[in-house]
Design an enzyme around this catalytic site. Sequence first.
Site, PDB file in Angstrom:
ATOM      1  CB  VAL A   1       4.521  -0.212  -6.008  1.00  0.00           C
ATOM      2  CG1 VAL A   1       3.555  -0.135  -4.836  1.00  0.00           C
ATOM      3  CG2 VAL A   1       5.949  -0.404  -5.505  1.00  0.00           C
TER       4      VAL A   1
ATOM      5  N   GLY B   1       0.424   5.327 -12.353  1.00  0.00           N
ATOM      6  CA  GLY B   1       1.680   4.559 -12.428  1.00  0.00           C
ATOM      7  C   GLY B   1       1.451   3.085 -12.139  1.00  0.00           C
TER       8      GLY B   1
ATOM      9  CE  LYS C   1      17.762   6.601  -0.685  1.00  0.00           C
ATOM     10  NZ  LYS C   1      16.527   5.797  -0.714  1.00  0.00           N
TER      11      LYS C   1
ATOM     12  N   GLY D   1       3.670   0.502 -12.291  1.00  0.00           N
ATOM     13  CA  GLY D   1       4.972  -0.173 -12.271  1.00  0.00           C
ATOM     14  C   GLY D   1       4.960  -1.321 -11.292  1.00  0.00           C
TER      15      GLY D   1
ATOM     16  CE1 TYR E   1      -1.019  -4.395 -14.892  1.00  0.00           C
ATOM     17  CE2 TYR E   1      -0.813  -6.365 -13.525  1.00  0.00           C
ATOM     18  CZ  TYR E   1      -1.312  -5.726 -14.649  1.00  0.00           C
ATOM     19  OH  TYR E   1      -2.140  -6.399 -15.517  1.00  0.00           O
TER      20      TYR E   1
HETATM   21  P1  NAD Z   1       8.423   1.633 -11.286  1.00  0.00           P
HETATM   22  O1  NAD Z   1       9.486   2.384 -11.996  1.00  0.00           O
HETATM   23  O2  NAD Z   1       8.361   0.155 -11.417  1.00  0.00           O
HETATM   24  O3  NAD Z   1       6.984   2.194 -11.726  1.00  0.00           O
HETATM   25  C1  NAD Z   1       6.701   3.532 -11.979  1.00  0.00           C
HETATM   26  C2  NAD Z   1       5.630   3.569 -13.071  1.00  0.00           C
HETATM   27  O4  NAD Z   1       5.211   4.915 -13.249  1.00  0.00           O
HETATM   28  C3  NAD Z   1       6.125   3.065 -14.421  1.00  0.00           C
HETATM   29  O5  NAD Z   1       5.209   2.112 -14.964  1.00  0.00           O
HETATM   30  C4  NAD Z   1       6.164   4.341 -15.277  1.00  0.00           C
HETATM   31  O6  NAD Z   1       5.928   4.087 -16.648  1.00  0.00           O
HETATM   32  C5  NAD Z   1       5.063   5.151 -14.638  1.00  0.00           C
HETATM   33  N1  NAD Z   1       5.152   6.588 -14.907  1.00  0.00           N
HETATM   34  C6  NAD Z   1       6.262   7.359 -15.030  1.00  0.00           C
HETATM   35  N2  NAD Z   1       5.915   8.635 -15.294  1.00  0.00           N
HETATM   36  C7  NAD Z   1       4.559   8.665 -15.292  1.00  0.00           C
HETATM   37  C8  NAD Z   1       3.610   9.691 -15.504  1.00  0.00           C
HETATM   38  N3  NAD Z   1       3.977  10.956 -15.740  1.00  0.00           N
HETATM   39  N4  NAD Z   1       2.291   9.380 -15.425  1.00  0.00           N
HETATM   40  C9  NAD Z   1       1.905   8.114 -15.185  1.00  0.00           C
HETATM   41  N5  NAD Z   1       2.761   7.091 -15.014  1.00  0.00           N
HETATM   42  C10 NAD Z   1       4.071   7.368 -15.059  1.00  0.00           C
HETATM   43  O7  NAD Z   1       8.542   2.078  -9.761  1.00  0.00           O
HETATM   44  P2  NAD Z   1       7.935   1.342  -8.483  1.00  0.00           P
HETATM   45  O8  NAD Z   1       8.983   0.488  -7.878  1.00  0.00           O
HETATM   46  O9  NAD Z   1       6.602   0.779  -8.814  1.00  0.00           O
HETATM   47  O10 NAD Z   1       7.749   2.587  -7.499  1.00  0.00           O
HETATM   48  C11 NAD Z   1       6.691   3.518  -7.697  1.00  0.00           C
HETATM   49  C12 NAD Z   1       6.826   4.647  -6.685  1.00  0.00           C
HETATM   50  O11 NAD Z   1       6.773   4.109  -5.359  1.00  0.00           O
HETATM   51  C13 NAD Z   1       8.149   5.426  -6.766  1.00  0.00           C
HETATM   52  O12 NAD Z   1       7.904   6.752  -6.413  1.00  0.00           O
HETATM   53  C14 NAD Z   1       9.004   4.765  -5.684  1.00  0.00           C
HETATM   54  O13 NAD Z   1       9.990   5.640  -5.203  1.00  0.00           O
HETATM   55  C15 NAD Z   1       7.962   4.463  -4.638  1.00  0.00           C
HETATM   56  N6  NAD Z   1       8.308   3.364  -3.738  1.00  0.00           N
HETATM   57  C16 NAD Z   1       8.559   2.127  -4.238  1.00  0.00           C
HETATM   58  C17 NAD Z   1       8.875   1.086  -3.361  1.00  0.00           C
HETATM   59  C18 NAD Z   1       9.129  -0.300  -3.885  1.00  0.00           C
HETATM   60  O14 NAD Z   1       9.127  -1.250  -3.084  1.00  0.00           O
HETATM   61  N7  NAD Z   1       9.339  -0.489  -5.174  1.00  0.00           N
HETATM   62  C19 NAD Z   1       8.930   1.311  -1.977  1.00  0.00           C
HETATM   63  C20 NAD Z   1       8.644   2.597  -1.489  1.00  0.00           C
HETATM   64  C21 NAD Z   1       8.324   3.613  -2.383  1.00  0.00           C
END
Ligand code: NAD
Length: 352
Positions: free
Chosen positions: A182, A178, A78, A180, A184
Site C-alpha cells: 500500500v 512503510g 473474521k 509495502g 509504495y
Molecule cells: P506490507 O507488508 O506489504 O508492507 C508493510 C511495509 O512496512 C513493509 O515494506 C515493511 O518492510 C515495512 N515495515 C515494517 N516494519 C517497519 C518499521 N518499523 N518501520 C518502517 N517500515 C516498516 O503491508 P501492506 O499490505 O502494504 O499493508 C500496510 C498496512 O496497511 C498494514 O497495517 C495493513 O494491515 C494495512 N492495510 C492493508 C490493506 C491492503 O489492501 N493491503 C488494506 C487495509 C489495511
Amino acid sequence: MFDHPDFDDHEGVHVFRDAKTGLRAIIAVHNTNRGPGAGGTRFWSYADPKDAMTDALRLSKAMSFKNAMAGLELGGGKAVILRPEGDFDRDALFAAYGRAVEAVGGRYITAEDVGVSPSDMRVIKTQTDHVAGLDEGPAASGDPSPVTADGVFRGIKVAVRHAMGLESLKGLRVAVQGLGHVGYGLCGHLHEAGAHLIVTDINETVLAQAKQEFGAVVVEPDEIYSVAADVFAPCALGGAVSEVTLPTIRASIIAGAANNQLATPEMAEACRQRGILYAPDYVINAGGIINVAAEVSGAYDLNWVSKKLEGLENTLKLVFERADEQGVATTVIADAMARERMAEKRPSEGLG
Ligand code: NAD
C-alpha cells in the site's frame, strides 16, 4: 464467553477442531445486519489460544465498523487459524478450514489476511464458495492493495482540504512510514500530485527505489515521526501513534493505511488536543474491502469500486466536520456513525 472483555454481542462465535489435519480455528461473526460477515482469515502462531479468541472477537467487530462506514452490504466477521506446531500438511489444513467456512452457511465470507497466501485461498475455494479476494476466476478482484492506496490518497486530499483549506497537494510534505504494497502505491499517487516525500522502511531495496523513482528523502525508522511534514501517513504496522511518538509528531494530519494506528483509544483525543487531524484508520483504509466486496457481488465492476471510493471521501469529510462541530475526537464520531449504520437494514442500493 459472554463475559469476555471483547465480546460485543457477537452473533456467533464458532470454534472448529479437526484432529486429523490439526486444524484449530475460530470464526467470529460480529454482525450480519447489513449482509454476511466479511473479513479475512489470519493464520498465526498464538502463544495462548485465548489470544486467538481475543483477536477473532476484536477483528470481527472492527470489520463490522469498516464495512458499515464503507457503505457495503456486508457485516463483520473474521477468522483465525492457530498455526499447528511442528510439521503439518498445509493443503489438508486449509481444506479442513474451507469445510469449516462452509459449515457457517454463508453468514461468513472469508478473504486473505496475515499469514494466508493466494494458494491457500484456492484450497479453501475447493470446499466453499464463501470466499473472496481470489486471484483467478470470473469475478476475481486480485490484490486489494492498489485500491487501498487509492482510497488513502483520496482521504489525504480530504484531510488537507479540511485542515489546511488547500485543494492541491502540490508542494506539501508527506512522511510515509512503510513502503509495502500500500505505502509504495500511495507514494506513486502523492508524487504524481506534486507532494514531497519523506519515507522510511526497514527494507533498503524499496527505499532506494523510492529515492530514485520519486526523489523521496529517506530517513531512519525512528526519525519519521519528527520530520518536518504536513501529513504523516502510517503504512507499516499498528500502534504508530502512541504516548511516546505523538509528542514528537510535527505533522498536522495523520492519515495512512495501517490498521490499528492508535496504540490506545485515548490517542485520538490526544491528537485533537495537539491540533492534529486524525483520519480514523478503518474509514480511510477501506479500499481493500471495497475491492473484495466488488468480487462478492459476482461481477467485478471498476465503476462501482470508484463510486464506493467517492463514498469513502464523503464519509471522511462528514466525520471531520461533525468532530469539529461537536469538539470531540474523530474516532468518537466515526464509531457512532458506524454503530448507526450497522443498525440500519441492508441499504437499498445493490452491490451491482
Ligand atoms: P506490507 O507488508 O506489504 O508492507 C508493510 C511495509 O512496512 C513493509 O515494506 C515493511 O518492510 C515495512 N515495515 C515494517 N516494519 C517497519 C518499521 N518499523 N518501520 C518502517 N517500515 C516498516 O503491508 P501492506 O499490505 O502494504 O499493508 C500496510 C498496512 O496497511 C498494514 O497495517 C495493513 O494491515 C494495512 N492495510 C492493508 C490493506 C491492503 O489492501 N493491503 C488494506 C487495509 C489495511
